[in-house]
Design a protein around this motif. Structure first.
Motif, mmCIF file in Angstrom:
data_model
loop_
_atom_site.group_PDB
_atom_site.id
_atom_site.type_symbol
_atom_site.label_atom_id
_atom_site.label_comp_id
_atom_site.label_asym_id
_atom_site.label_seq_id
_atom_site.Cartn_x
_atom_site.Cartn_y
_atom_site.Cartn_z
ATOM 1 N N ALA A 198 0.832 -1.209 0.000
ATOM 2 C CA ALA A 198 0.000 0.000 0.000
ATOM 3 C C ALA A 198 0.870 1.264 0.000
ATOM 4 C CB ALA A 198 -0.919 -0.014 1.219
ATOM 5 N N GLY A 199 2.174 1.096 -0.183
ATOM 6 C CA GLY A 199 3.057 2.250 -0.351
ATOM 7 C C GLY A 199 3.713 2.751 0.918
ATOM 8 N N LYS A 200 3.586 2.005 2.015
ATOM 9 C CA LYS A 200 4.178 2.467 3.276
ATOM 10 C C LYS A 200 5.615 1.961 3.422
ATOM 11 C CE LYS A 200 0.586 4.555 4.948
ATOM 12 N NZ LYS A 200 0.632 5.995 5.209
ATOM 13 N N GLN A 201 6.397 2.723 4.201
ATOM 14 C CA GLN A 201 7.728 2.241 4.567
ATOM 15 C C GLN A 201 7.575 1.454 5.865
ATOM 16 O OE1 GLN A 201 10.761 5.341 4.955
ATOM 17 N NE2 GLN A 201 11.816 3.946 6.378
ATOM 18 N N VAL A 202 7.884 0.162 5.801
ATOM 19 C CA VAL A 202 7.624 -0.710 6.958
ATOM 20 C C VAL A 202 8.863 -1.522 7.308
ATOM 21 C CG1 VAL A 202 6.076 -2.456 7.925
ATOM 22 C CG2 VAL A 202 5.251 -0.984 6.088
ATOM 23 N N THR A 203 9.175 -1.595 8.593
ATOM 24 C CA THR A 203 10.239 -2.490 9.067
ATOM 25 C C THR A 203 9.609 -3.523 9.981
ATOM 26 O OG1 THR A 203 11.624 -0.523 9.165
ATOM 27 C CG2 THR A 203 12.546 -2.543 10.099
ATOM 28 N N SER A 204 9.937 -4.802 9.758
ATOM 29 C CA SER A 204 9.411 -5.847 10.646
ATOM 30 C C SER A 204 10.543 -6.343 11.543
ATOM 31 C CB SER A 204 8.811 -6.988 9.844
ATOM 32 O OG SER A 204 9.664 -7.367 8.800
ATOM 33 N N ILE A 205 10.224 -6.494 12.836
ATOM 34 C CA ILE A 205 11.265 -6.803 13.823
ATOM 35 C C ILE A 205 10.863 -7.993 14.694
ATOM 36 C CG2 ILE A 205 12.529 -5.899 15.854
ATOM 37 C CD1 ILE A 205 11.133 -3.270 13.822
ATOM 38 N N LEU A 206 11.837 -8.914 14.864
ATOM 39 C CA LEU A 206 11.685 -10.013 15.826
ATOM 40 C C LEU A 206 12.939 -10.039 16.690
ATOM 41 C CD1 LEU A 206 10.324 -12.939 13.616
ATOM 42 C CD2 LEU A 206 9.086 -11.770 15.453
ATOM 43 N N ALA A 207 12.767 -9.995 18.001
ATOM 44 C CA ALA A 207 13.925 -9.987 18.903
ATOM 45 C C ALA A 207 14.809 -11.208 18.668
ATOM 46 C CB ALA A 207 13.455 -9.949 20.357
ATOM 47 N N ASP A 208 14.199 -12.358 18.334
ATOM 48 C CA ASP A 208 14.973 -13.594 18.167
ATOM 49 C C ASP A 208 15.115 -14.035 16.716
ATOM 50 O OD1 ASP A 208 15.457 -14.014 20.945
ATOM 51 O OD2 ASP A 208 13.387 -14.641 21.183
ATOM 52 N N GLY A 209 14.723 -13.173 15.768
ATOM 53 C CA GLY A 209 14.860 -13.520 14.354
ATOM 54 C C GLY A 209 13.889 -14.620 13.923
ATOM 55 N N VAL A 210 14.023 -15.053 12.661
ATOM 56 C CA VAL A 210 13.138 -16.096 12.112
ATOM 57 C C VAL A 210 13.851 -17.454 12.199
ATOM 58 C CG1 VAL A 210 11.893 -16.884 10.058
ATOM 59 C CG2 VAL A 210 12.118 -14.435 10.504
ATOM 60 N N PRO A 211 13.293 -18.418 12.948
ATOM 61 C CA PRO A 211 13.930 -19.736 13.013
ATOM 62 C C PRO A 211 13.967 -20.389 11.623
ATOM 63 C CG PRO A 211 12.136 -19.551 14.631
ATOM 64 C CD PRO A 211 12.063 -18.347 13.740
ATOM 65 N N ASN A 212 14.954 -21.259 11.425
ATOM 66 C CA ASN A 212 15.156 -21.886 10.104
ATOM 67 C C ASN A 212 13.896 -22.469 9.493
ATOM 68 O OD1 ASN A 212 17.788 -21.297 9.870
ATOM 69 N ND2 ASN A 212 18.515 -23.216 10.792
ATOM 70 N N ARG A 213 13.080 -23.156 10.331
ATOM 71 C CA ARG A 213 11.967 -23.883 9.726
ATOM 72 C C ARG A 213 10.856 -22.968 9.210
ATOM 73 N NH1 ARG A 213 7.944 -25.853 13.591
ATOM 74 N NH2 ARG A 213 8.226 -24.714 15.532
ATOM 75 N N PHE A 214 10.947 -21.648 9.527
ATOM 76 C CA PHE A 214 9.952 -20.715 8.974
ATOM 77 C C PHE A 214 10.534 -19.866 7.840
ATOM 78 C CE2 PHE A 214 8.120 -21.421 13.274
ATOM 79 C CZ PHE A 214 6.888 -21.893 12.867
ATOM 80 N N ARG A 215 11.777 -20.184 7.452
ATOM 81 C CA ARG A 215 12.423 -19.351 6.425
ATOM 82 C C ARG A 215 11.841 -19.571 5.037
ATOM 83 N NH1 ARG A 215 18.021 -18.731 8.720
ATOM 84 N NH2 ARG A 215 17.550 -17.397 10.499
ATOM 85 N N PHE A 216 10.989 -20.606 4.886
ATOM 86 C CA PHE A 216 10.344 -20.830 3.582
ATOM 87 C C PHE A 216 9.254 -19.801 3.328
ATOM 88 C CE2 PHE A 216 7.290 -22.788 6.346
ATOM 89 C CZ PHE A 216 6.070 -22.681 5.692
#
Ligand code: AMP
Ligand code: MN
Ligand code: MN
Length: 323
Positions: free
Chosen positions: A44-62
């Motif tokens: 929708a044209g917004k500048q967005v940053t997504s943050i996770l304190a522990d990052g994305v675990p391998n099994r969700f990297r797909f």
């Protein structure tokens, strides 16, 4: 919900730089919801940053868009959204490390503390992803196949493959719509719930080797030494809890995962008619009727003794936790 949607629209329309955060030790709903909202606001044209304190675990990297998730906040953010967090500490950041106080809190935990300026909290929703699906239309956000995939990952994982008691016909209609929009259900199910590494299987073995059972209570623990021994790099139980809860007669299942620094992560799962959320809350955590957790200070032995004795009391008290 209507007045909140008007507020949400106003806040989002007025924001130029948006930061979205979901909870620490993220599960499929935290990650899927985070990426889905990020992508739809970016589209929708917004500048967005997504943050996770522990990052994305391998099994969700797909999950499409998972490579865009970061570990730190942008300095210029003027709108902060929290997803799937029952309280602000669940973000995994201390309040002083957040770029601003939370503007929008979207969640489905009955224990949510309404810590946002605007709070969209629906404890009847099976996942935060379900709430985001419902919000898309009124907020004018499109759901493409990448967004649908992330939302469906949230629904599949939070319902453990559609087998929790909060699965409703309405929710399954959302699932059907997400499949129509291009989300690959079988692949999501296989990759999030059905597949694990040989290291995770060995780690399960450590927990299974000291399984305890007493009446309707089944529990075990996983230690820092176990993780070192098998080479498991996560700090979680590798979903062993879901296996334990399939054991015949297990009304309540508890797992203790030793953490660095003298704390223990406790997870509870219960059969349908036993609400364990108040128990988790009493230990400073939170959750749902059938799935709750807490992070408790103390060594493994001490914490497990305290927790097992408090959990045992559920069975002994008719008037205690609502059965
Ligand atoms: P888990 O046992 O980590 O799989 O979590 C089960 C449920 O309890 C999830 O809905 C979590 O969001 C919630 N939960 C887990 N740990 C905590 C915590 N420390 N504080 C609040 N809620 C929690
Ligand atoms: Mn979650
Ligand atoms: Mn959730």
């Amino acid at each position: 919900m209507k007045s909140e949607i008007v507020e949400l629209r106003k806040l989002i329309d007025g924001a130029t730089s948006i930061a979205i955060v979901a909870h620490e030790r993220p599960d499929g709903d935290a990650i899927g919801s985070l990426i889905a909202l990020t992508l739809s606001l970016q589209n929708a044209g917004k500048q967005v940053t997504s943050i996770l304190a522990d990052g994305v675990p391998n099994r969700f990297r797909f999950l499409p868009g998972s490579d865009g998730v970061q570990g730190t906040f942008p300095t210029d953010c003027n709108l902060l959204i929290a997803l799937d967090c029952s309280d602000v500490e669940r973000t995994g950041f201390e309040s002083k490390d957040l770029p601003r106080s939370v503007d929008i809190n979207i969640d489905h935990h009955p224990t949510n503390t309404h810590f946002g300026l605007v709070n969209v909290v629906d404890p009847h929703a099976a996942a935060t992803a379900e709430i985001l699906f419902e919000l898309a239309d009124p907020l004018g956000l499109e759901i493409d196949s990448c967004i649908a995939t992330n939302l469906l990952a949230g629904l599949v994982t939070d319902t453990i493959g559609f087998r929790t008691t909060n699965v409703t016909p309405k929710m399954l209609q959302v699932v059907a719509r997400l499949i129509e929009l291009g989300a690959p259900l079988a692949e999501i199910y296989e990759l999030t719930l059905n597949r694990r590494s040989v290291i995770a299987a060995r780690y399960w073995g450590c927990g299974l080797s000291r399984l305890e059972q007493e009446d309707g209570l089944v529990w075990t623990s996983l230690t820092l030494e176990d993780r070192q021994h098998v080479g498991y790099s996560g700090k979680d139980d590798a979903d062993l809890i879901n296996l334990l809860s399939t054991i015949d007669g297990a009304e309540v299942t508890v797992i203790f995962v030793e953490q660095p620094g003298g704390t223990v992560k406790v997870s509870w799962r219960s059969r349908a008619d036993l609400n364990i959320a108040p128990l988790a809350e009493a230990f400073g955590g939170g959750g749902h009727h059938q799935a709750a957790g807490a992070m408790i200070d103390g060594d493994l032995e001490d914490v497990s003794k305290r927790v097992i004795s408090a959990t045992r009391a559920i069975f002994e008290s008719d008037s205690g936790m609502s059965r």
